[in-house]
Every structure is written in structure tokens, then in C-alpha cells.
Write an enzyme that holds these catalytic residues in place. Sequence first.
Site, PDB file in Angstrom:
ATOM      1  CB  SER A   1      -0.956  -0.054   1.188  1.00 50.29           C
ATOM      2  OG  SER A   1      -1.795   1.056   1.210  1.00 50.29           O
TER       3      SER A   1
ATOM      4  CG  ASP B   1      -3.106  -0.686  -1.924  1.00 48.65           C
ATOM      5  OD1 ASP B   1      -3.208   0.491  -1.516  1.00 48.65           O
ATOM      6  OD2 ASP B   1      -3.539  -1.665  -1.289  1.00 48.65           O
TER       7      ASP B   1
ATOM      8  CD  GLU C   1      -9.710   3.298   8.462  1.00 49.36           C
ATOM      9  OE1 GLU C   1      -9.493   2.929   9.617  1.00 49.36           O
ATOM     10  OE2 GLU C   1      -8.949   3.023   7.516  1.00 49.36           O
ATOM     11  CB  ALA C   2     -10.047  10.676   9.021  1.00 50.91           C
TER      12      ALA C   2
ATOM     13  NE  ARG D   1      -6.027   2.840  16.868  1.00 52.67           N
ATOM     14  CZ  ARG D   1      -5.168   2.700  15.847  1.00 52.67           C
ATOM     15  NH1 ARG D   1      -4.510   3.729  15.354  1.00 52.67           N
ATOM     16  NH2 ARG D   1      -4.967   1.517  15.304  1.00 52.67           N
ATOM     17  N   PRO D   2      -2.838   2.002  20.718  1.00 48.89           N
ATOM     18  CG  PRO D   2      -2.923  -0.246  21.397  1.00 48.89           C
ATOM     19  CD  PRO D   2      -3.652   1.060  21.513  1.00 48.89           C
TER      20      PRO D   2
ATOM     21  N   GLY E   1      -1.750  -0.483  15.056  1.00 49.21           N
ATOM     22  CA  GLY E   1      -1.822  -1.877  14.612  1.00 49.21           C
ATOM     23  C   GLY E   1      -0.775  -2.181  13.559  1.00 49.21           C
ATOM     24  CB  THR E   2       0.468  -0.595  10.749  1.00 46.14           C
ATOM     25  OG1 THR E   2       0.505   0.793  11.082  1.00 46.14           O
ATOM     26  CG2 THR E   2      -0.921  -0.950  10.268  1.00 46.14           C
TER      27      THR E   2
ATOM     28  NE  ARG F   1      -0.925   5.120  13.889  1.00 43.57           N
ATOM     29  CZ  ARG F   1       0.231   5.209  13.224  1.00 43.57           C
ATOM     30  NH1 ARG F   1       1.014   6.263  13.358  1.00 43.57           N
ATOM     31  NH2 ARG F   1       0.625   4.236  12.422  1.00 43.57           N
TER      32      ARG F   1
HETATM   33  C1  16G Z   1      -4.286  -0.317   8.220  1.00 44.05           C
HETATM   34  C2  16G Z   1      -5.753  -0.373   7.929  1.00 44.05           C
HETATM   35  C3  16G Z   1      -6.338   1.022   7.886  1.00 44.05           C
HETATM   36  C4  16G Z   1      -6.017   1.758   9.158  1.00 44.05           C
HETATM   37  C5  16G Z   1      -4.543   1.714   9.461  1.00 44.05           C
HETATM   38  C6  16G Z   1      -4.282   2.219  10.842  1.00 44.05           C
HETATM   39  C7  16G Z   1      -6.895  -1.976   6.520  1.00 44.05           C
HETATM   40  C8  16G Z   1      -6.985  -2.579   5.156  1.00 44.05           C
HETATM   41  N1  16G Z   1      -5.991  -1.025   6.654  1.00 44.05           N
HETATM   42  O1  16G Z   1      -3.579   0.295   7.179  1.00 44.05           O
HETATM   43  O2  16G Z   1      -7.712   0.901   7.734  1.00 44.05           O
HETATM   44  O3  16G Z   1      -6.429   3.089   9.092  1.00 44.05           O
HETATM   45  O4  16G Z   1      -4.101   0.366   9.418  1.00 44.05           O
HETATM   46  O5  16G Z   1      -2.947   2.079  11.136  1.00 44.05           O
HETATM   47  O6  16G Z   1      -7.623  -2.341   7.425  1.00 44.05           O
HETATM   48  P1  16G Z   1      -2.434   2.161  12.634  1.00 44.05           P
HETATM   49  O7  16G Z   1      -3.085   1.052  13.406  1.00 44.05           O
HETATM   50  O8  16G Z   1      -0.968   2.054  12.515  1.00 44.05           O
HETATM   51  O9  16G Z   1      -2.864   3.491  13.156  1.00 44.05           O
HETATM   52 MG    MG Z   2      -3.805   1.216   0.420  1.00 45.96          MG
END
Ligand code: 16G
Ligand code: MG
Length: 544
Positions: A64, A280, A372-373, A499-500, A502-503, A508
Amino acid sequence: MDFEAIKKSSALHPKPAGLTLQYGTAGFRTKAERLDHVMFRMGFLAVLRSRATASTIGVMVTASHNPEEDNGVKLIDPHGEMLHPSWEEYATQLANAEEQELQKVMTEICQKEEVNLHKDALVFIGRDTRPSSKKLSQSVIDGISVLGGQYHDYGLVTTPQLHYVVFCQNTQGQYGKATLEGYYQKLSKAFVELIKQANSPSSGDSQRHLKIDCANGIGALKLMEMQHYFPKEVQIHLYNDGTKEKLNHLCGADYVKVHQTSPGGLDMKPNERCCSLDGDADRIVYYYKDTADHFHLIDGDKIATLICIFLKELLVKVEQALKMAVVQTAYANGSSTRYLEETMKVPVHCVKTGVKHLHHKAQEFDVGVYFEANGHGTVLFSKAAEIKIRHLAKEEKDDERREAAKMLENMMDLINQTVGDAISDMLVIEAILALKGLTVQQWDAIYTDLPNRLLKVQVADRQVIGTTDAERRVVAPPGLQEKIDALVQKYKSSRAFVRPSGTEDIVRIYAEADKQENADALAHEVSLAVYHLAGGVGAPPQPV
Ligand code: 16G
Ligand code: MG
């Protein structure tokens, strides 16, 4: 399963010792060179999932909006949705199994899910334009082949296109043809029909121009393919098409949203309508600069609002008791939520971050708009709503009602209901702006965003942060929520949450308030609270 053959083939896709990865909200994502074994094994998993569901499964190779050196992989479930959470767990186990454990992990999945190994399996594969994607998608194919699965390689596609063809395939063509050609035809037909109903723009210029920053990614290729399906009144101009610069580098939807600035490689004249896709092409944001050279971002919240306004007017006209709602996350600007609830009287629901949560909630309504924003979103129509709308569009005697139903029908066909889709969303937005005769400035002026600030803090273990209420409040560590509450009290129209991620391995922080300096100060104070109460590492966060 032929474990000898699996072992042999697996040796060609070895797992780096000790490497562990997790299938998160966006699948697996890391440096491309660490992903070969993951791809191979996701080929396995897709075959097992296909057998377990007796359906076609998708595998998309993409990272992405991440840098070009990264890559990633996501599985797509039968209805074009994100992989079921119980299988996310299997994906993680498979990716992390050492060679000698592979057999055991696979056998366990088959037993738990009662996978019939004699069933046929079909997997659709797609990839983005990253230099590493071709080889990695070949590793997926190797995995599929060892397990005796069939595959169809779509090659270079946007993520939403792969979601689309998977859904088409599993609904025997009811949703459309499972080809790119089918996708282009369905969307462009609906778009042309909608645009026909629009009066020519008030500017007197019969052509509508849109500048598109393609993030140097797949969106450019696919828009070029699709372009000749568009009516001549719509002129798109592609920038960052991947011929010169690196993917996502200083451009793309994520860059524009995060930095609140225009992308490189696109020269913007005052009041020109521009948009950015991500790498993507499943996210889109719009923007323009005014005559005083100020940049104005039109994010997912404003896109959702525009779509809602349009759909609500049509729903009122067709006089059907169809329930519409909007689904957002805690990141939605407070002004958008207020406008939707108080001015438009549309119910708004807040869910946890991540597309699957929004999608799932939106399925509860006849017309569920989710965004999402950051610009990922779509609209879902229930089966009952679809039947009613299609019937009215054909049979209704009253002209006004029938026309409104036709517009709804075309909207339904234009929006990619499997997942957020930058190309489809863009066409929806362009059609609405044309139909309503709105300029980008008028759209922007629907409401004024509250100033906000997003920060991140590194902590030793981000899992010490426990959240509730769709991530709007924390339950752990002790004292943190009380501290945030006290800080929020200090500023007008303010709100903050943490929030922690997810990526990424960070926490954050989001804050908004009446003025930018207050949003900045609040975000900084909250980040200090996180640092002190949740085990911050390194130097304390500095003021913005
Ligand atoms: C991922 C999610 C997106 C979300 C982002 C938050 C999918 C396909 N993508 O990219 O929706 O906004 O994570 O990231 O679900 P964060 O957890 O690091 O804030
Ligand atoms: Mg994307």
C-alpha cells in the site's frame, strides 16, 4: 497432503531463523526481502481457505502506502472482504512456523477447520508495481501449486480490483464479470449514465478537469487503461504515474493526509480540483489551494459527508423506508460527526480503526456509508435495498421518483461494495459534484474541520495501552484516562484519545480543539502523559 513435496519446495523458500511477523489489520507488511517464505506459505493458506469455504480466495501482494522497499500480502475472503479474524491467527502461525513445524501447523488448521483436502481450490492473485512484487507473487503461486490448487494470476491490479473480481467469481457473475474489462465496463457504464443526468457546469466550461496524483503506483496504470471508457466531458490528468519517481515518495494519499500538504510532482493552480491515490489505490483524498495559496485538504470524512448528502436526497425522493447510517472511527473530525448527526440527522456509529470493523458495521444498514478519515471507504447497500431500488428504477410511474431510483441504481453499480476503492470513489465524487453543480470550494465549505494534531510516542510495550469504547477511552495503564480527561478540560471544543498502532511499534495520539495551537498543546500534553504512564522510551516528546 504430500508433505515430502511440501518440504522440498519449502526449502526453496526458507524462513529467516527467528523472524516473527504478525498478520495485522493490513496483512503482513515488512521489508520485501524478508517476505519470500511468507508469500509461499500464504499460497498454502489461500488453498486451505478456498477448500474450507468451497470458494475462490484472493491473494494481493502489496504494501500500500509503505515505502517502495517494503512489501506485504493480504488474503481476500469469498465476498471480497478482508480475511476472517480466526484465519488471521492461522496466517500468523503459518508464517512463523520453523521448517520442521510446518507440517504440524498445517495439519492443525485442516483439522480445526475440517478442510476437505480432495476439494478443488482456486486462488486469484494480484500485485502492485513494486520491483519486488513479481517475484513475491511467484512465491505465492509456488505455494498454491504444491498443494494442488488452481490459480489465476491477474498480474498488476489495484487492491480493490482484486477484491472485486473475487466477489464476482463467487457470486457467479451476479455482481459483475470477474475480469478487469468487466470492472471497467460496469463502473464506466454507471458513471456515464450518472453524468448524463447532470447539467453542464455553471462555469460555462463543458469539460470537467481533475488532476490526479497516482503515488507513482498501480493507480496510474489502471486509470490509463480505464481512461478511454470515460465520457469526453471528464478530463483526467495523471501525475506521479511511476515513470520517473519512486512509489509513495513525497506523494500519494497518505503523504498528503499526514503532512496536510500538496504532493510533489503536481503543480496546482488556485481552486483546481486535485486528488491523490495511495500506492495500491484503495484510498483517496481530495484537495485544492485557494487564491491566498492556502492548502485545503478534503479527507475521508468530507467525502463521506458529500456522499451522504447526495444519497439522503435521493432516498427522500424515492420515499422508501431505507435506513442509512454512517460509520466512522475515532479519528473522524468532530465537525464531521456533528454535521452528520445534527444537520443531516443521519445516525453515526464509531468503530475501531481498520477497514474490517467499518465494513462489518456498515453491513447492518440498508445503506451503510463508511469512511476512515485517511480516505478509505465505500457504501454498502443491503440486498433488500438493492431489490427495492432496482424495481423502482424500472417500474415506478412517477417520473421524479423513477429518476431518483435510477440515480441510486447507478450509484450502487458505480461504488465498489467489496472494499474502499480510490478509482470507484473518485468517479462517485466526480459524478456527485457534477450532478449537484458543486465546486471543490463549495464542497469544502460544507463544514469547517476542527484543528487537530496526530502524534506518536514510542513505549517499551505498546500493548500496555488497553482501549474501550471504539478506542475513544483507555482502560490501562491506570490513571491515564483520568489524566487525558483533565487535559481535555483545559481546552474548548476539545477531544483526545490514544491507541496502540496496529501497524507500527508505537502509540498514536490524536487531539482536536478550537484552535490549532490548542490542538497542538493538547496532543503534546497527552503524549507526555503516555510517555510517563505507559513506559516511554528515549527522550520525552517535544512540543509540536
Ligand atoms: C491499516 C488499515 C487502515 C487503518 C490503518 C491504521 C486496513 C486494510 N488497513 O492500514 O484501515 O487506518 O491500518 O494504522 O484495514 P495504525 O493502526 O498504525 O494506526
Ligand atoms: Mg492502500
